[in-house]
Design an enzyme around this catalytic site. Structure first.
Site, PDB file in Angstrom:
ATOM      1  CG  PHE A  14     -41.391  45.317  46.162  1.00  0.00           C
ATOM      2  CD1 PHE A  14     -41.039  44.640  45.011  1.00  0.00           C
ATOM      3  CD2 PHE A  14     -40.448  46.148  46.755  1.00  0.00           C
ATOM      4  CE1 PHE A  14     -39.771  44.767  44.452  1.00  0.00           C
ATOM      5  CE2 PHE A  14     -39.181  46.295  46.211  1.00  0.00           C
ATOM      6  CZ  PHE A  14     -38.846  45.595  45.062  1.00  0.00           C
ATOM      7  CB  VAL A  15     -41.182  43.448  51.313  1.00  0.00           C
ATOM      8  CG1 VAL A  15     -40.307  42.701  52.320  1.00  0.00           C
ATOM      9  CG2 VAL A  15     -40.539  44.791  50.955  1.00  0.00           C
ATOM     10  NE  ARG A  36     -55.675  44.041  51.113  1.00  0.00           N
ATOM     11  CZ  ARG A  36     -55.954  45.334  51.022  1.00  0.00           C
ATOM     12  NH1 ARG A  36     -57.076  45.806  51.531  1.00  0.00           N
ATOM     13  NH2 ARG A  36     -55.127  46.160  50.424  1.00  0.00           N
ATOM     14  CB  ALA A  71     -49.818  42.892  55.668  1.00  0.00           C
ATOM     15  CB  ALA A  72     -47.894  47.994  56.582  1.00  0.00           C
ATOM     16  NE  ARG A  73     -54.396  54.237  55.073  1.00  0.00           N
ATOM     17  CZ  ARG A  73     -54.018  55.480  54.795  1.00  0.00           C
ATOM     18  NH1 ARG A  73     -52.912  55.954  55.340  1.00  0.00           N
ATOM     19  NH2 ARG A  73     -54.721  56.238  53.985  1.00  0.00           N
ATOM     20  CE1 TYR A 142     -46.026  52.910  56.683  1.00  0.00           C
ATOM     21  CE2 TYR A 142     -43.840  53.898  56.664  1.00  0.00           C
ATOM     22  CZ  TYR A 142     -44.649  52.805  56.483  1.00  0.00           C
ATOM     23  OH  TYR A 142     -44.102  51.606  56.119  1.00  0.00           O
ATOM     24  N   GLY A 191     -36.254  61.066  29.487  1.00  0.00           N
ATOM     25  CA  GLY A 191     -35.141  61.883  29.012  1.00  0.00           C
ATOM     26  C   GLY A 191     -35.281  63.346  29.379  1.00  0.00           C
TER      27      GLY A 191
END
Length: 320
Positions: A14-15, A36, A71-73, A142, A191
């Site tokens: 995403f980033v 990847r 990149a990261a877990r 994390y 909703g």
């Protein structure tokens, strides 16, 4: 003069992808996407294979001026605590340090590391804010792995002269966002009434455009060298306000039931969901004054407009 070459890891994330696309739009830099698997970036810029979990798959950094390491877990809500820290360390600490050592030995000038606000901690008292230079207080696997990666990078910078820039974002949102933010959109789109109409917390978020703007500012700003920055929109919202704004963006009525916060906390503890409750009910506020003072950077993306674009993307690409 040749434009600086900037390698972005995690470029199908995403980033990472948003960063590459913005670099391409600005035309002031030559981006190289390290990733990847497949990506829509193929054909738009040079692409190299990169996998943090594979020590032998380090990209060739010859001629690269700056590395942006996204990149990261990533943090997963249902990680098993006894196994998570080891897994996070292998990727976020060991993998990051391997890449940074390659960068230093290849003549890369600057290494920008996308860390996490979890290095500062999980929550703030109402009205108090995390600052970039606060003592770190990570509490989950994390956050610990990101902090250990930061410390390893600082040591490498001292050893080699590689310039290191650390950016810690909170929850990132924008068109194409997944994970927890996408789950919120899904709940609201059904909703279904939610018992979250009386939450009086304050949380900082960062729009993807604002985060990418800060990252790119740090690519060549002389004052960014060896600094830590927190990312944010400069506007804090309660969970109730956030859900109401997202409902409006989706074109859905806001069905938030004002259940007292202490009842929600009691129920969450009873069913073993205290961590989720802390994120929904607690405050996490960020001070971004350092960004303004050192970099002259201010967030420019409007949160209401970003919410609208996020909701539109969700409805066109994700909603079933």
């Amino acid at each position: 003069m040749t434009a600086p070459r900037v390698l972005v890891t995690g470029a199908n994330g995403f980033v990472g992808e948003a960063t590459v696309l913005k670099l391409l739009m600005q035309q002031a830099f030559q981006p190289v996407a390290a990733l990847r698997g497949n990506s829509r970036l193929l054909g738009l810029c040079p692409v190299v294979k990169f996998d943090l979990t594979q020590p032998e798959q380090l990209p060739d950094l010859t001629g690269i001026d700056v590395v942006i390491h996204t990149a990261a877990r990533v943090h997963v809500m249902n990680d098993i605590a006894s196994q998570a820290l080891e897994s996070f360390r292998k990727v976020n600490v060991e993998g990051t340090l391997r890449l940074a050592r390659r960068a230093a030995s290849s003549g890369v000038k600057r290494f920008i590391f996308l860390s996490s606000i979890k290095v500062n901690g999980e929550h703030t008292s109402r009205g108090q804010r995390f600052r970039a230079d606060d003592l770190p207080n990570p509490t989950d696997a994390y956050g610990v792995s990101k902090y250990e990666a930061e410390e390893s990078l600082r040591a490498l910078a001292h050893e080699t002269g590689l310039e290191v820039v650390i950016i810690r974002p909170p929850l990132v949102y924008g068109p194409g966002v997944k994970a927890n933010f996408q789950s919120m959109l899904r709940w609201l789109d059904t909703g279904m009434p939610l018992p979250l109409g009386a939450i009086d917390n304050k949380r900082s978020l960062v729009a993807i455009d604002n985060l990418v703007s800060l990252i790119i500012t740090c690519v060549d700003h002389p004052s960014a060298s060896n600094q830590v920055f927190l990312a944010g929109d400069g506007v804090d919202l309660s969970t109730s306000e956030l859900l109401s704004l997202l409902s409006c963006s989706l074109g859905r009525p806001s069905r938030l039931i004002p259940v007292p916060q202490y009842i929600l906390q009691w129920v969450a503890k009873l069913v073993g969901r205290r961590g989720i409750a802390d994120r929904l009910l607690g405050s996490l506020q960020i001070d971004i004054e350092k960004n303004k003072e050192l970099l002259g950077w201010v967030p420019s993306s409007d949160i209401d407009e970003t919410f609208r674009r996020t909701a539109k993307y969700y409805q066109e690409h994700t909603a079933k």
